[in-house]
Write an enzyme that holds these catalytic residues in place. Structure first.
Site, mmCIF file in Angstrom:
data_model
loop_
_atom_site.group_PDB
_atom_site.id
_atom_site.type_symbol
_atom_site.label_atom_id
_atom_site.label_comp_id
_atom_site.label_asym_id
_atom_site.label_seq_id
_atom_site.Cartn_x
_atom_site.Cartn_y
_atom_site.Cartn_z
ATOM 1 N N ASP A 116 -8.160 1.286 -2.079
ATOM 2 C CA ASP A 116 -8.643 2.527 -1.446
ATOM 3 C C ASP A 116 -10.015 2.388 -0.788
ATOM 4 O O ASP A 116 -10.695 3.388 -0.572
ATOM 5 C CB ASP A 116 -8.626 3.694 -2.442
ATOM 6 C CG ASP A 116 -9.828 3.712 -3.352
ATOM 7 O OD1 ASP A 116 -10.359 2.632 -3.650
ATOM 8 O OD2 ASP A 116 -10.240 4.822 -3.750
ATOM 9 N N GLU A 117 -10.419 1.163 -0.478
ATOM 10 C CA GLU A 117 -11.752 0.963 0.102
ATOM 11 C C GLU A 117 -11.703 -0.008 1.261
ATOM 12 O O GLU A 117 -11.012 -1.028 1.181
ATOM 13 C CB GLU A 117 -12.656 0.246 -0.901
ATOM 14 C CG GLU A 117 -13.272 1.077 -1.955
ATOM 15 C CD GLU A 117 -14.073 0.175 -2.885
ATOM 16 O OE1 GLU A 117 -14.954 -0.554 -2.383
ATOM 17 O OE2 GLU A 117 -13.794 0.201 -4.087
#
Ligand code: TTP
Ligand code: MG
Length: 373
Positions: A116-117
């Site tokens: 998620d980054e």
């Protein structure tokens, strides 16, 4: 020290409460309710951990890696959901495609660092304009466009940090979560970092923090609020090196907002791993080893389907019944297909922890520092 152009513009995008946000978007009637994703709480007797909790559940004190039984005690009425990896991968891929598009639009560079980054370095005309004026308007517009697109297309929120390097951008994205935007101008880096607790610096976990607190403890300036980056900055590089070796040098640099990593340079993603919590604590090799080998197979399969061929570290983790947790790593040159060598290494790392006298609650297996084939 090698100097890199002073005014880089780096965005760090981190999705908010990612697993829980995916669940919320699939079941909009959950909205506003506390959601905990992770192991089955079994009415408070469950033995795994929390993967993540949405921000409503965090108000009850629930957070990632907390025992699920504790989360249940803190908020028994929360919605507890199992990890749905296929859903999160689908959403992650869609979001990463959006981010890659943006990076192309701004003639930039892109690097995904976890599910998620990701980082985007803005280059081209937008970057030149920012460097002339340091006016945040243009960067704010780009960041808001990115967040709107993720929200419109994928119905989840993201927080964005913008800074002159990856370190500052990452700390900034966490600064006003959820759904936040924080821009740190190159001239404001020290002002931004100084008041932050040292734990906000990547590389300072509970152990390093305790160690640093011991060193700083003798200093009268460390107030009741705990050690901040400005306290850390008072420690000479030689002293940090003495205590932490090379890690001490990177602490010295992080406290000054120095980070020369290049976005998109590395072909390595962080790591891929899996953990297993035993139904009952055990010290028996006959129960532990088959689980280790099945974790190994699963992890290698995931790495293979992500397109990886070679990697450099193998890490084994164990948590004893009293929650004391140890990890042990071994570096080498491993090929994903060399399952025997990998299993033998994992076994070697795990073996020293197995004893019929000390029961084990959880084991984990992780591989990292990949090179794409
Ligand atoms: P994070 O980005 O660290 O956390 P988050 O997205 O849930 O929350 P935040 O708003 O603070 O960014 O991790 C991304 C996902 O990785 C998270 O949703 C679940 C998973 N994860 C675990 O499974 N175990 C963990 O201990 C952590 C930290 C994350
Ligand atoms: Mg996140």
């Amino acid at each position: 020290m090698k100097r890199i152009s002073k005014n880089r513009i780096i965005f760090h995008v981190d999705l908010d409460a990612f697993f829980a946000s995916c669940e919320e978007r699939e079941s909009p009637h959950f909205r506003g309710k506390p959601i905990v994703v992770g192991a089955d709480p079994k009415q408070g007797t469950g033995r795994g951990v929390v993967s993540t909790a949405n921000y409503t559940a965090r108000k009850f004190g629930i957070h990632s890696a907390m025992p699920i039984s504790q989360a249940y005690r803190l908020c028994p009425s929360a919605i507890f959901l199992p990890v749905n990896g296929a859903l999160y991968s689908r959403v992650s891929n869609a979001v990463m495609a959006i981010l890659q598009d943006f990076s192309q639009t701004y003639k930039g560079k892109f690097e995904q660092t976890s599910i998620d980054e990701a980082y985007i370095e803005i280059l081209g005309r937008a970057a030149s304009a920012y460097n002339r004026s340091y006016s945040c308007d243009c960067m704010q517009k780009i960041a808001n466009r990115i967040r709107s697109k993720i929200l419109d297309r994928e119905r989840i929120t993201a927080s964005i940090g913008i800074g002159p390097n990856m370190l500052v951008a990452k700390i900034a994205s966490d600064f006003q979560k959820p759904n936040g935007l924080t821009i740190v101008k190159p001239t404001d880096v020290q002002k931004f970092l100084d008041p932050l607790p040292i734990r906000k610096l990547p590389g300072i976990g509970p152990k390093t923090e305790t160690e640093l607190m011991k060193i700083l403890g003798s200093s009268p300036s460390t107030g009741a609020e705990g050690a901040t980056v400005s306290h850390l900055r008072k420690l000479p590089q030689s002293l940090l090196y003495e205590h932490f070796g090379r890690h001490g040098i990177s602490l010295y640099e992080s406290a000054r907002g120095i980070d020369n990593r290049i976005v998109g340079k590395t072909t390595e993603t962080k790591s891929i791993g899996e953990e297993y919590t035993f139904k009952e604590d055990t010290g028996s090799a006959r129960e532990i080893l088959p689980i280790l080998f099945s974790l190994t197979k699963n992890v290698l399969r995931s790495a293979q389907s992500a397109g990886y061929k070679d990697f450099k570290t193998i890490t084994v983790k164990i948590r004893y019944a009293n929650f004391k947790t140890h990890t042990k790593s071994l570096s080498g040159n491993y090929s994903i297909e060399d399952i025997n060598k990998i299993e033998q290494t994992a076994l070697k790392l795990l073996w020293r922890f197995i004893s019929s006298l000390k029961k084990i609650r959880l084991i984990g297996f992780r591989i990292g520092r990949f090179t794409k084939g």
